[in-house]
Design a protein around this motif. Structure first.
Motif, mmCIF file in Angstrom:
data_model
loop_
_atom_site.group_PDB
_atom_site.id
_atom_site.type_symbol
_atom_site.label_atom_id
_atom_site.label_comp_id
_atom_site.label_asym_id
_atom_site.label_seq_id
_atom_site.Cartn_x
_atom_site.Cartn_y
_atom_site.Cartn_z
ATOM 1 N N GLN A 10 44.278 -52.921 44.877
ATOM 2 C CA GLN A 10 44.415 -52.765 43.433
ATOM 3 C C GLN A 10 45.358 -53.802 42.839
ATOM 4 O O GLN A 10 45.103 -54.374 41.767
ATOM 5 C CB GLN A 10 44.920 -51.350 43.111
ATOM 6 N N GLU A 11 46.470 -54.069 43.546
ATOM 7 C CA GLU A 11 47.434 -55.049 43.055
ATOM 8 C C GLU A 11 46.825 -56.444 43.037
ATOM 9 O O GLU A 11 46.993 -57.217 42.079
ATOM 10 C CB GLU A 11 48.675 -55.022 43.945
ATOM 11 N N LYS A 21 42.768 -47.920 34.721
ATOM 12 C CA LYS A 21 43.637 -46.867 35.249
ATOM 13 C C LYS A 21 43.685 -46.934 36.776
ATOM 14 O O LYS A 21 42.659 -47.059 37.448
ATOM 15 C CB LYS A 21 43.140 -45.492 34.817
ATOM 16 N N GLU A 22 44.921 -46.865 37.292
ATOM 17 C CA GLU A 22 45.090 -46.754 38.751
ATOM 18 C C GLU A 22 44.708 -45.344 39.180
ATOM 19 O O GLU A 22 45.103 -44.377 38.536
ATOM 20 C CB GLU A 22 46.544 -47.016 39.147
ATOM 21 N N SER A 23 43.979 -45.253 40.252
ATOM 22 C CA SER A 23 43.583 -43.925 40.732
ATOM 23 C C SER A 23 43.418 -43.948 42.247
ATOM 24 O O SER A 23 42.537 -44.626 42.773
ATOM 25 C CB SER A 23 42.280 -43.490 40.067
ATOM 26 N N SER A 24 44.343 -43.236 42.904
ATOM 27 C CA SER A 24 44.195 -43.010 44.354
ATOM 28 C C SER A 24 43.926 -41.535 44.622
ATOM 29 O O SER A 24 44.169 -41.037 45.711
ATOM 30 C CB SER A 24 45.464 -43.459 45.090
ATOM 31 N N ILE A 25 43.424 -40.870 43.542
ATOM 32 C CA ILE A 25 43.170 -39.423 43.687
ATOM 33 C C ILE A 25 42.115 -39.164 44.758
ATOM 34 O O ILE A 25 42.216 -38.205 45.525
ATOM 35 C CB ILE A 25 42.727 -38.838 42.330
ATOM 36 N N SER A 26 41.112 -40.039 44.805
ATOM 37 C CA SER A 26 40.046 -39.815 45.785
ATOM 38 C C SER A 26 40.580 -39.875 47.216
ATOM 39 O O SER A 26 40.224 -39.040 48.058
ATOM 40 C CB SER A 26 38.942 -40.856 45.596
ATOM 41 N N VAL A 27 41.469 -40.854 47.475
ATOM 42 C CA VAL A 27 42.039 -40.965 48.828
ATOM 43 C C VAL A 27 42.885 -39.749 49.159
ATOM 44 O O VAL A 27 42.754 -39.141 50.231
ATOM 45 C CB VAL A 27 42.879 -42.257 48.946
ATOM 46 N N TRP A 28 43.758 -39.356 48.202
ATOM 47 C CA TRP A 28 44.614 -38.198 48.457
ATOM 48 C C TRP A 28 43.798 -36.909 48.548
ATOM 49 O O TRP A 28 44.125 -36.015 49.342
ATOM 50 C CB TRP A 28 45.658 -38.072 47.343
#
Length: 415
Positions: free
Chosen positions: A36-37, A139-146
């Protein structure tokens, strides 16, 4: 918990799997963040180029990059935002849940900026001295990974709890077997489920019921048979005492005494073979046990040569049982020798030696209660050594035998 326990090994296995899964997800999350970065930096770099080379569709191109110019000042972002990364040409900051890129100002000329009328003929890098602040609209989203990680963790924990629940009857079964070994035959282990462990538990309960029934029947049979046999033996012994002294009277007395002795031997052997005798060990002086043994034998200590009595040996034993074991050895030494037996008290052993014929090889197996040598014997069935060996084993001691120079020597090894 035992170091080799199945439950412990399964717990360690699940902990390893749990740590491995979470470690892999942490690595995936770090990789996702770096991706993402990197993607953000590429979009910011493209947006910066678009700003310096503006065209007619400038706003649309910025929207395609998910980037927009921000009205926030660089100083405000630097003072209120969180520094995420710093580069030679700019700085990335996070403020209020959004990511901003502040491009460093180009070095100013040593002279004032040119008049506005000449601004259109200068390159953008020389004509634009205002700071650039870009806002990331993506939007940053790491919800799927978590979400995946938490779901897998919950599934692993639920499966671990399910396995432990399935193994719980095995733990109860182990405790039931230990209690059964201690003599508790009236056990009923709860049965749950229809798996192999439940089937084993079910069969174990049936086995316990059968063993308890057999043990009760055996005890009842022995009590009845001993009572029924002792009654006529006692009556016969009393009747023989009332007869006139004769050879027949002596023969009858020997017969009834022999039968009474055999019943006593059978009773002792049954108690030892069934494990009904328990050890109540305490510390006693050996000389006190020896005095009690002589009282049981109804013999004087003068009939025994005692060596090492001054050692004041103290042993941790069951007083009555150890006296019976010692009595059997001294009784054999007195019966089968024409000389006084010798009792030697050592620090780690007790020896009973007597002159006589050596024991046959068959009689040296003390774990056997019967053997052919004693089948026609008028003094015993060979149970004395068997009972002695059983008593010593319950104490954690050992019985050894050796023969040398015409002397039989039985050794009680105390350590």
């Amino acid at each position: 918990m035992n170091n080799h326990s199945i439950i412990l090994l399964i717990t360690l296995f699940f902990l390893l799997i749990f740590a491995l899964i979470n470690g892999l997800f942490w690595m995936a999350e770090q990789h996702f963040s770096k991706e993402q970065e990197g993607d953000r930096m590429r979009r910011f770099a493209l947006a910066e180029r678009l700003i310096h080379h503006r065209s007619g569709n400038f706003d649309a191109e910025l929207r395609q990059l998910m980037i927009t110019p921000s009205s926030l000042s660089p100083d405000f972002l630097r003072s209120h935002g969180k520094n995420m990364a710093e580069f030679p040409f700019g700085q990335m900051l996070r403020y209020n849940g959004k990511v901003y890129f502040v491009k460093y100002l180009p070095p100013r000329f040593p002279f004032p900026p040119p008049p506005p009328m000449f601004d259109h003929v200068l390159p953008p890098s020389m004509g634009d001295f205002s700071p650039i602040v870009l806002e990331d609209l993506k939007k940053e989203s790491s919800i799927s990974v978590w979400s995946v990680m938490i779901t897998i963790d919950i599934l692993v924990l639920l499966f671990f709890a399910f396995i432990l629940k399935k193994l719980t009857p095995l733990h109860r079964l182990k405790n039931a077997i230990i209690n059964f070994k201690e003599g508790d035959t009236h056990l009923d282990v709860p049965i749950e489920g229809k798996d192999e462990i439940s089937q084993i538990t079910h069969e174990f309960n049936h086995a316990l019921e059968k063993i308890a029934s057999m043990k009760e029947a055996r005890s009842l049979f022995l009590r009845n048979i001993l009572h029924e046999l002792k009654t006529p033996i006692m009556k016969g012994s009393l009747t023989s005492d009332c007869l006139e002294p004769s050879k027949d009277q002596e023969r009858l007395k020997r017969i009834f005494n022999r039968m009474d002795y055999l019943l006593g031997e059978f009773s002792k052997m049954e108690r030892f073979s069934s494990g009904e005798i328990n050890i109540n060990a305490r510390e006693y002086r050996f000389v006190d046990i020896l005095d009690h043994t002589c009282d049981i034998l109804m013999c004087d200590k003068k009939n025994i040569t005692i060596k090492g009595e001054e050692s004041a040996l103290i042993i941790n034993v069951d007083f009555e049982l150890f006296a019976i074991a010692l009595k059997n050895l001294l009784d054999n030494a007195l019966k089968y020798s024409n000389t006084k037996p010798t009792l030697i008290i050592l620090s780690k052993a007790i020896e009973i030696c007597s002159v006589g014929e050596p024991l046959s090889e068959e009689n040296r197996h003390f774990s056997k209660p019967f053997n052919r040598t004693y089948e026609s014997s008028m003094t015993g069935l060979g149970l004395g050594l068997y009972i002695t060996d059983s008593i010593l084993q319950k104490h954690g001691y050992a019985l050894e035998y050796h023969y040398a120079s015409g002397v039989n020597c039985f050794r009680i090894v105390l350590n």
